[in-house]
Design an enzyme around this catalytic site. Structure first.
Site, PDB file in Angstrom:
ATOM      1  N   GLY A  52       0.839  -1.196   0.000  1.00  0.00           N
ATOM      2  CA  GLY A  52       0.000   0.000   0.000  1.00  0.00           C
ATOM      3  C   GLY A  52       0.869   1.238   0.000  1.00  0.00           C
ATOM      4  O   GLY A  52       1.998   1.218  -0.492  1.00  0.00           O
ATOM      5  N   CYS A  53       0.369   2.295   0.573  1.00  0.00           N
ATOM      6  CA  CYS A  53       1.089   3.563   0.613  1.00  0.00           C
ATOM      7  C   CYS A  53       2.456   3.387   1.270  1.00  0.00           C
ATOM      8  O   CYS A  53       2.564   2.862   2.371  1.00  0.00           O
ATOM      9  CB  CYS A  53       0.270   4.576   1.398  1.00  0.00           C
ATOM     10  SG  CYS A  53       1.135   6.105   1.752  1.00  0.00           S
ATOM     11  N   PHE A  54       3.499   3.856   0.589  1.00  0.00           N
ATOM     12  CA  PHE A  54       4.841   3.651   1.153  1.00  0.00           C
ATOM     13  C   PHE A  54       5.111   4.497   2.377  1.00  0.00           C
ATOM     14  O   PHE A  54       6.022   4.203   3.138  1.00  0.00           O
ATOM     15  CB  PHE A  54       5.953   3.760   0.117  1.00  0.00           C
ATOM     16  CG  PHE A  54       5.982   4.958  -0.783  1.00  0.00           C
ATOM     17  CD1 PHE A  54       5.645   6.233  -0.371  1.00  0.00           C
ATOM     18  CD2 PHE A  54       6.386   4.797  -2.106  1.00  0.00           C
ATOM     19  CE1 PHE A  54       5.711   7.322  -1.212  1.00  0.00           C
ATOM     20  CE2 PHE A  54       6.458   5.883  -2.972  1.00  0.00           C
ATOM     21  CZ  PHE A  54       6.109   7.156  -2.517  1.00  0.00           C
ATOM     22  N   TRP A  55       4.340   5.546   2.632  1.00  0.00           N
ATOM     23  CA  TRP A  55       4.516   6.306   3.867  1.00  0.00           C
ATOM     24  C   TRP A  55       4.220   5.407   5.066  1.00  0.00           C
ATOM     25  O   TRP A  55       4.917   5.447   6.075  1.00  0.00           O
ATOM     26  CB  TRP A  55       3.604   7.516   3.916  1.00  0.00           C
ATOM     27  CG  TRP A  55       3.851   8.559   2.877  1.00  0.00           C
ATOM     28  CD1 TRP A  55       4.959   8.716   2.087  1.00  0.00           C
ATOM     29  CD2 TRP A  55       2.949   9.596   2.508  1.00  0.00           C
ATOM     30  NE1 TRP A  55       4.796   9.794   1.254  1.00  0.00           N
ATOM     31  CE2 TRP A  55       3.571  10.355   1.490  1.00  0.00           C
ATOM     32  CE3 TRP A  55       1.676   9.962   2.922  1.00  0.00           C
ATOM     33  CZ2 TRP A  55       2.960  11.453   0.901  1.00  0.00           C
ATOM     34  CZ3 TRP A  55       1.065  11.057   2.333  1.00  0.00           C
ATOM     35  CH2 TRP A  55       1.708  11.805   1.338  1.00  0.00           C
ATOM     36  N   CYS A  56       3.151   4.597   4.956  1.00  0.00           N
ATOM     37  CA  CYS A  56       2.785   3.670   6.040  1.00  0.00           C
ATOM     38  C   CYS A  56       3.838   2.590   6.213  1.00  0.00           C
ATOM     39  O   CYS A  56       4.293   2.321   7.331  1.00  0.00           O
ATOM     40  CB  CYS A  56       1.450   2.996   5.727  1.00  0.00           C
ATOM     41  SG  CYS A  56       0.017   4.077   5.703  1.00  0.00           S
TER      42      CYS A  56
END
Length: 180
Positions: free
Chosen positions: A14-18
């Protein structure tokens, strides 16, 4: 000079920030870099990837010390911190760039990943759709994505989505946290 043996894992959850925020806190992880993998455009930008036509998946490249944490343990954290049963989706993040994927860096990783997914499937009513993909060119994300959560904790997505994922990880794996 540091002679620590390191290995690399490339994971899309999913989102790479997470994903970056979780793995940065994991003992045995030396470095985490957000980026893009698997597409057909050289050096894509975030905007291009978000347009959903480059074929890239948002990933993190994880450098880890296998004497402190094994690839199977990385996968345990990976699968506990995203939903591997939703094709091209994590929560409200929808699109091919959010696919659950493991870019296999060597044959050993493939064997471990296949075994891990086989065991994991027993826990889910829906099929695990995590893609096992061959090693591919990793393109680093733009610098403003580096350590995004730590630098932008009050940004709405970070405050509501990333912080929840990080907090769940910290509660689930207190014995695997780095000492700060």
């Amino acid at each position: 000079m540091n002679n620590t043996l390191t290995e690399t894992a490339v994971l899309g959850g999913g989102c790479f920030w997470c994903t970056e925020a979780v793995f940065l806190r994991l003992r045995g992880v030396i470095d985490v870099q957000s980026g893009y993998c698997g597409g057909h455009v050289d050096n894509p930008s975030y905007e291009q990837v978000c347009e959903k036509n480059t074929g890239h998946i948002e990933v993190v490249k994880i450098e880890f010390n296998p004497q402190e944490i094994g690839f199977d343990d990385l996968l345990t954290v990976f699968f506990e911190t995203h939903d591997p049963t939703t094709p091209d989706r994590q929560g409200n993040d929808v699109g091919p760039q959010y696919a659950s994927a493991i870019f296999l860096q060597n044959p050993g990783q493939e064997a471990v990943a296949r075994s891990h997914i086989e065991r994991l499937q027993e826990q889910f009513a829906l099929p695990v759709v995590t893609k096992l993909l061959p090693k591919a060119q990793f393109w680093p994300a733009e610098a403003y994505h580096d350590n995004y959560f730590a630098r932008n904790p009050n940004q709405p997505y970070c405050a509501f989505v990333v912080s929840e994922k990080v907090n769940r990880f910290m509660k689930r794996f207190p014995d695997k946290l780095k000492a700060f």
